[in-house]
Design a protein around this motif. Structure first.
Motif, PDB file in Angstrom:
ATOM      1  N   THR A  73      -2.089   7.198  -5.184  1.00  0.00           N
ATOM      2  CA  THR A  73      -2.858   6.039  -4.718  1.00  0.00           C
ATOM      3  C   THR A  73      -2.733   4.882  -5.720  1.00  0.00           C
ATOM      4  N   SER A  74      -3.210   3.709  -5.301  1.00  0.00           N
ATOM      5  CA  SER A  74      -3.094   2.523  -6.160  1.00  0.00           C
ATOM      6  C   SER A  74      -3.827   2.707  -7.485  1.00  0.00           C
ATOM      7  N   SER A 122      -7.143  15.374  -4.382  1.00  0.00           N
ATOM      8  CA  SER A 122      -5.934  14.905  -5.059  1.00  0.00           C
ATOM      9  C   SER A 122      -6.189  14.687  -6.548  1.00  0.00           C
ATOM     10  N   TRP A 123      -7.369  14.140  -6.880  1.00  0.00           N
ATOM     11  CA  TRP A 123      -7.706  13.928  -8.287  1.00  0.00           C
ATOM     12  C   TRP A 123      -7.875  15.250  -9.018  1.00  0.00           C
ATOM     13  N   ASP A 156       0.811  -1.225   0.000  1.00  0.00           N
ATOM     14  CA  ASP A 156       0.000   0.000   0.000  1.00  0.00           C
ATOM     15  C   ASP A 156       0.845   1.276   0.000  1.00  0.00           C
ATOM     16  N   SER A 162     -12.085  13.557  -5.094  1.00  0.00           N
ATOM     17  CA  SER A 162     -11.155  13.926  -4.041  1.00  0.00           C
ATOM     18  C   SER A 162     -10.278  15.079  -4.526  1.00  0.00           C
ATOM     19  N   GLN A 177      -4.671   5.636  -8.922  1.00  0.00           N
ATOM     20  CA  GLN A 177      -3.980   6.681  -9.678  1.00  0.00           C
ATOM     21  C   GLN A 177      -2.724   6.132 -10.346  1.00  0.00           C
TER      22      GLN A 177
END
Length: 345
Positions: free
Chosen positions: A199-200, A126-127, A55, A124, A202
């Protein structure tokens, strides 16, 4: 000669593999090699080790590798296209464009109102930042592509790209001046660069974009080799200069813009690695330089990620600072070593 080139590429693969394992080993929590092997093979199950490894550390190491490969290949193409040994992914203002896109989110939407708007979109923050960064890079890229159809001189196009970068940086500076301190702090943290915030899910998007860019880069190896001998020679060999230039700029923008959007502006890798690849492979053939740039770029970014962890401590340095510490001496060394830097391209 062929066996020597293959041996050099294999040695780079070995170096990459070692650094990848070291990057997985280093962190605030100690994990042994046997624990990593057990988690990967499934022979030794430990929930805590698995979560830390799969992770956090594995996505971070893969992100660092993708960033190194994308920026290095992008820098190689820019140096060849503009015949400028100090050109890099930011030479056309692509990185600055991505920064402008991110600044528009963090400085305009960083307040309560902006967070409500982002939540209303079901996304989110971040996106939103990633999308804004890629769109900012694409916006600058679109202007450069439009200009490239009117300007036939690569030097003039280079100057226009630098001016576009200066313009976007000026807009960001003015925006910062009128923004709240907490918004400025968030933006400044992004400018430090990071490979640990992806993230995974992304990571899949990032990997797809980078792999597409690298595949098209390999397809552009022949036009890039022709550019080495001058535009007149390339044209005499049947190369369509305008279309080739647009293709090189487009693919470089995809690579650099995607990495900047996901990881922030990471400097010096795109400038330094192509020179290391030329010195190591002892060739100017892009069919060999592109894979060597990928391997060296991945290795350099993994090394930078290891150093940024400050092994033995719980602190983490900004990745951009580490790449500058490693990249700057490399560029200075190349300049001092080469009697005629321009001929080394």
């Amino acid at each position: 000669m062929y066996k020597e080139k293959v041996a050099r590429l294999l040695s780079l693969c070995l170096c990459l593999g070692i650094l990848f394992i070291v990057d997985l080993l280093v962190g605030s929590v100690y994990i042994s090699f046997s624990d990593i092997w057990g988690a990967i093979s499934g022979s030794k199950s430990n929930e805590i080790v698995n979560r830390i490894l799969f992770d956090i550390r594995f996505p971070k190491a893969v992100t660092a590798g993708l960033a190194g490969a994308a920026l290095s290949v992008s820098g190689l193409k820019m140096q060849t296209l503009f015949r400028n040994p100090l050109a890099g992914p930011s030479v056309l203002g692509i990185t600055a464009g991505a920064s402008l896109g991110v600044a528009s989110v963090m400085l305009l939407m960083g307040g309560v109102l902006g967070n409500v708007s982002v939540a209303a979109l079901g996304m989110s923050m971040s996106w939103v930042i990633v999308i804004a960064g890629v769109l900012g890079a694409m916006a600058v890229m679109s202007v450069i592509l439009l200009v490239s159809t009117k300007v036939n001189d690569n030097i003039a196009l280079l100057v226009i790209g630098i001016m576009m970068g200066n313009l976007t940086i000026a807009f960001v500076s003015i925006w910062q001046y009128f923004s709240a301190p907490e918004q400025i702090q968030d933006y400044l943290m992004w400018t430090f660069g990071s490979v640990g915030g992806v993230t995974s899910f992304q990571l899949w998007v990032l990997a797809f974009n980078v792999l597409v860019g690298l595949v098209f880069s390999f397809l552009l190896a022949k036009p890039l080799n022709m550019f080495l001998l001058g535009e007149r020679y390339a044209q005499s060999m049947g190369l369509e200069i305008g279309k080739s230039r647009i293709g090189i700029i487009l693919v470089s923008s995809l690579l650099a813009g995607t990495i900047t959007g996901f990881c922030g502006p990471i400097g010096f890798v795109g400038v330094a690695v192509p020179h290391l690849a030329r010195v190591w492979m002892k060739t100017s053939d892009h069919k060999l330089l592109i894979p060597s740039c990928v391997l060296i770029g991945v290795s350099i970014m993994l090394l930078c990620d290891v150093i940024s962890q400050l092994p033995g401590t719980n602190a983490t340095l900004p990745i951009n600072a580490v790449t500058a510490l490693i990249g700057s001496p490399i560029v200075i060394w190349v300049i001092l070593k080469s009697k005629n830097l321009k001929r080394s391209i």
